[in-house]
Scaffold this motif. Structure first.
Motif, PDB file in Angstrom:
ATOM      1  N   ASP A 171       2.569   6.363  -7.004  1.00 36.21           N
ATOM      2  CA  ASP A 171       1.542   7.252  -7.558  1.00 36.21           C
ATOM      3  C   ASP A 171       1.965   8.714  -7.445  1.00 36.21           C
ATOM      4  O   ASP A 171       1.843   9.471  -8.409  1.00 36.21           O
ATOM      5  N   LYS A 172       2.473   9.088  -6.286  1.00 39.62           N
ATOM      6  CA  LYS A 172       2.921  10.482  -6.098  1.00 39.62           C
ATOM      7  C   LYS A 172       4.033  10.825  -7.089  1.00 39.62           C
ATOM      8  O   LYS A 172       4.017  11.878  -7.717  1.00 39.62           O
ATOM      9  N   GLU A 197       7.482   6.739   1.352  1.00 39.84           N
ATOM     10  CA  GLU A 197       6.461   5.731   1.105  1.00 39.84           C
ATOM     11  C   GLU A 197       6.995   4.596   0.241  1.00 39.84           C
ATOM     12  O   GLU A 197       6.742   3.424   0.530  1.00 39.84           O
ATOM     13  N   ILE A 238       0.840  -1.203   0.000  1.00 41.95           N
ATOM     14  CA  ILE A 238       0.000   0.000   0.000  1.00 41.95           C
ATOM     15  C   ILE A 238       0.870   1.246   0.000  1.00 41.95           C
ATOM     16  O   ILE A 238       0.645   2.187  -0.773  1.00 41.95           O
ATOM     17  N   TYR A 280      -8.735   6.684   6.958  1.00 46.13           N
ATOM     18  CA  TYR A 280      -7.631   5.961   6.310  1.00 46.13           C
ATOM     19  C   TYR A 280      -6.286   6.188   7.010  1.00 46.13           C
ATOM     20  O   TYR A 280      -5.600   5.219   7.338  1.00 46.13           O
ATOM     21  N   SER A 301       0.703  10.877 -10.496  1.00 41.65           N
ATOM     22  CA  SER A 301       0.196  12.231 -10.231  1.00 41.65           C
ATOM     23  C   SER A 301       1.243  13.263 -10.614  1.00 41.65           C
ATOM     24  O   SER A 301       0.916  14.321 -11.122  1.00 41.65           O
ATOM     25  N   HIS A 358       1.299   4.089  -3.060  1.00 38.92           N
ATOM     26  CA  HIS A 358       1.039   5.514  -2.874  1.00 38.92           C
ATOM     27  C   HIS A 358       2.266   6.360  -3.219  1.00 38.92           C
ATOM     28  O   HIS A 358       2.134   7.442  -3.791  1.00 38.92           O
TER      29      HIS A 358
END
Length: 137
Positions: free
Chosen positions: A28-29, A61, A21, A107, A33, A25
């Protein structure tokens, strides 16, 4: 259920899922994104040093998640990620209610408590830490 093999298997699954997880993330950052977008979001949310914080969050992360998956420096990494998530809770999620769908605290609270479980119970024997600790004995 209080057998070492069951406990170690549960810790392995728990660490691996939590680590994946965090890696997802971070990736993705960093790559999806984009750091400019994340920096802009952090700036709008009032995160101190948004550019540096965005890179710190993404790298922490990704690397921290990977360390959790393999069980390397597990309690330290879990504690550091818990602090990172506490910052996310304060700067990003406070004031948005409880539910994750609304950007609330649900979350990050689950992640913080999960990381604290790893800090308390460790990585288990099915980890790099477990192998290294048996090699010392």
């Amino acid at each position: 259920m209080n057998r070492p093999a069951v406990r170690d298997a549960a810790l392995l699954i728990f660490r691996a899922v939590l680590g994946v997880i965090f890696v997802a993330h971070g990736v993705d950052k960093m790559f999806f994104s984009g750091m400019d977008e994340i920096t802009g979001q952090f700036s709008a949310l009032g995160v101190p040093q948004p550019h540096t914080s965005a890179y710190l969050a993404a790298f922490a992360e990704m690397l921290g998640g990977a360390a959790l998956v393999v069980g390397l420096l597990t309690t330290f990494v879990a504690g550091a990620l818990a602090l990172l998530m506490a910052c996310a809770l304060y700067f990003v999620h406070m004031g948005n209610g409880l539910f994750a769908a609304d950007g609330g605290v649900e979350y990050p609270l689950v992640l913080i408590v999960s990381l604290l479980m790893i800090v308390v119970f460790g990585s288990g024997r099915a980890s790099v830490d477990g192998v290294l600790s048996r090699a010392d004995a």
